[in-house]
Design an enzyme around this catalytic site. Sequence first.
Site, PDB file in Angstrom:
ATOM      1  N   ASP A   9       1.313   2.543   3.658  1.00  0.00           N
ATOM      2  CA  ASP A   9       0.416   3.636   3.258  1.00  0.00           C
ATOM      3  C   ASP A   9       1.232   4.931   3.057  1.00  0.00           C
ATOM      4  OD1 ASP A   9      -1.822   4.997   2.451  1.00  0.00           O
ATOM      5  OD2 ASP A   9      -2.828   4.984   4.403  1.00  0.00           O
TER       6      ASP A   9
ATOM      7  N   HIS B  97       0.818  -1.215   0.000  1.00  0.00           N
ATOM      8  CA  HIS B  97       0.000   0.000   0.000  1.00  0.00           C
ATOM      9  C   HIS B  97       0.851   1.264   0.000  1.00  0.00           C
ATOM     10  CE1 HIS B  97      -3.933   1.850   1.755  1.00  0.00           C
ATOM     11  NE2 HIS B  97      -3.251   2.773   1.122  1.00  0.00           N
TER      12      HIS B  97
ATOM     13  N   LEU C  20       2.096   6.935  -5.012  1.00  0.00           N
ATOM     14  CA  LEU C  20       3.268   7.483  -5.708  1.00  0.00           C
ATOM     15  C   LEU C  20       2.950   8.804  -6.413  1.00  0.00           C
ATOM     16  CD1 LEU C  20       4.920   4.203  -7.089  1.00  0.00           C
ATOM     17  CD2 LEU C  20       5.397   5.428  -4.961  1.00  0.00           C
TER      18      LEU C  20
ATOM     19  N   PHE D 104      -4.638  14.241   4.648  1.00  0.00           N
ATOM     20  CA  PHE D 104      -4.270  13.073   5.447  1.00  0.00           C
ATOM     21  C   PHE D 104      -3.031  12.399   4.855  1.00  0.00           C
ATOM     22  CE2 PHE D 104      -8.964  13.292   5.976  1.00  0.00           C
ATOM     23  CZ  PHE D 104      -9.047  13.317   7.355  1.00  0.00           C
TER      24      PHE D 104
ATOM     25  N   ASP E  35      -9.092   3.056  -2.887  1.00  0.00           N
ATOM     26  CA  ASP E  35      -8.436   3.668  -1.716  1.00  0.00           C
ATOM     27  C   ASP E  35      -8.404   5.187  -1.781  1.00  0.00           C
ATOM     28  OD1 ASP E  35      -7.045   3.481   0.827  1.00  0.00           O
ATOM     29  OD2 ASP E  35      -5.332   4.259  -0.259  1.00  0.00           O
TER      30      ASP E  35
ATOM     31  N   HIS F 253       3.019  14.328   0.737  1.00  0.00           N
ATOM     32  CA  HIS F 253       2.364  15.611   0.416  1.00  0.00           C
ATOM     33  C   HIS F 253       3.443  16.678   0.477  1.00  0.00           C
ATOM     34  CE1 HIS F 253      -1.733  14.088   0.631  1.00  0.00           C
ATOM     35  NE2 HIS F 253      -1.466  13.530   1.801  1.00  0.00           N
TER      36      HIS F 253
ATOM     37  N   ASN G 291      -5.464   6.320  -6.725  1.00  0.00           N
ATOM     38  CA  ASN G 291      -6.073   7.655  -6.596  1.00  0.00           C
ATOM     39  C   ASN G 291      -5.143   8.769  -7.063  1.00  0.00           C
ATOM     40  OD1 ASN G 291      -4.376   7.286  -4.359  1.00  0.00           O
ATOM     41  ND2 ASN G 291      -5.652   8.515  -3.001  1.00  0.00           N
TER      42      ASN G 291
HETATM   43 ZN   LIG Z   1      -6.865   4.466   2.602  1.00  0.00          ZN
HETATM   44 ZN   LIG Z   2      -3.783   4.779   1.121  1.00  0.00          ZN
END
Ligand SMILES: [Zn+2]
Ligand SMILES: [Zn+2]
Length: 421
Positions: A303, A59, A62, A321, A151, A307, A93
């Site tokens: 994860d 997870h 990129l 997030f 996701d 950012h 995403n």
């Molecule tokens: Zn997520």
């Molecule tokens: Zn994620």
Amino acid sequence: MLLIKNGRVLDPASGTDAAMDVLLDAGRVAKIAPEISAPSAEVLDARGWIVAPGFIDLHCHLREPGDENSETIATGARAAVRGGFTAVCCMPNTQPVNDNASVTRAILERAAAADQARVWPIGAASAGSKGESLAEIAAMKQAGIVAVSDDGRPIASANLLRQVMDYCRALGLTVVDHCEDASLAAGAVMREGPTSARLGLRGMPAAAESVCVARDVQTAGLTGCPLHIAHLSARASLDLVRAAKRDGLAVTCEVTPHHFTLIDEDVRYDTRYKMNPPLGSREDRQALLNGLADGTVDAIATDHAPHELALKDVEFDRAPFGIIGFETALALALEQIVHSGRIPLMRLVELFTTGPARVLGRERRLAEGAPADLTLFSTNHAWTFHAEESASKSRNSPFDGRSFRGAPMATIVGGRVVYKR
Ligand SMILES: [Zn+2]
Ligand SMILES: [Zn+2]
């Protein structure tokens, strides 16, 4: 040819734990034995190191295409190998969303050009991850996706999830879900509890995750499709996964290093502690540690969510997030669950290798004939993580400045040393 000398080979698939040399040739493991002699091979001295199958991260984000100021496939794949990962699964995403074969192919082309960690794309479940109609799942599977997920958000409804699962079961793809009930989570920026009340920040209850896990587990039972719960953070969710496994359902889950290390009380107003799902309670963290030890948790996943500085340098309420995670994952796992005596080293290797491989319906082993993807690490190398030295384009880590014992020492992909500390 590359000869790895004097290491301690740990292979969860075979249960091997022994001092052995490993010879790599033509992208494969050619031989594993004590005292190999290969005069023409380049030698890598692994004295004092663990030699393991290549780590897989199920997870990460990129950010390319669409947010190249925060990360590119090349910078992300570079950060990944510095964290010991030989393969990373990137979530869809991006902008545009990876919901069709041409985006999947573009990601794979850029990953091949970067030539660092292998990049295994996860395709969107629904078109644009909007939760309305199915994405082009079969075409993306042909192009190379390894799983399906929306996701960033959950698959929008139980009925859509059922359709996605019926489709994915036939294609042999695992459905990965970000479990979050939108109505319970609306407007929340951290976990609901005494800390959110004290800080005056809007919280989401743990049930925002676990009610969605319950929906998903029952839909997996209905369809027979393998289900993987992403970044599981709450005790109640773990109990549901444990029960599903007991019932023989193909349900797996991953836990992130930040969720097994930090809790909601650590938040204060620092945006580097803002992630989704948010940091849980002390009891949740303890439950995750128990799940890592008893086998309920299948994989540790980062994860990794870069950012750029400007995005996170705002009030807590307005920050996006997520945190970066590749380069601190192994060290945090060693600190929290191995050095603390909670699990043996072999189980840790399993959580980074055979565990995540199994989630994807794949194999991971360190054996003759297997692909030469290996992670070499030390359990006692002393070092300090400095976010500004990260290979990632972003710096958003709550672990900036933290000192560790244990680190990735060399990462080998396809027989080539792509990182050496
Ligand atoms: Zn997520
Ligand atoms: Zn994620």
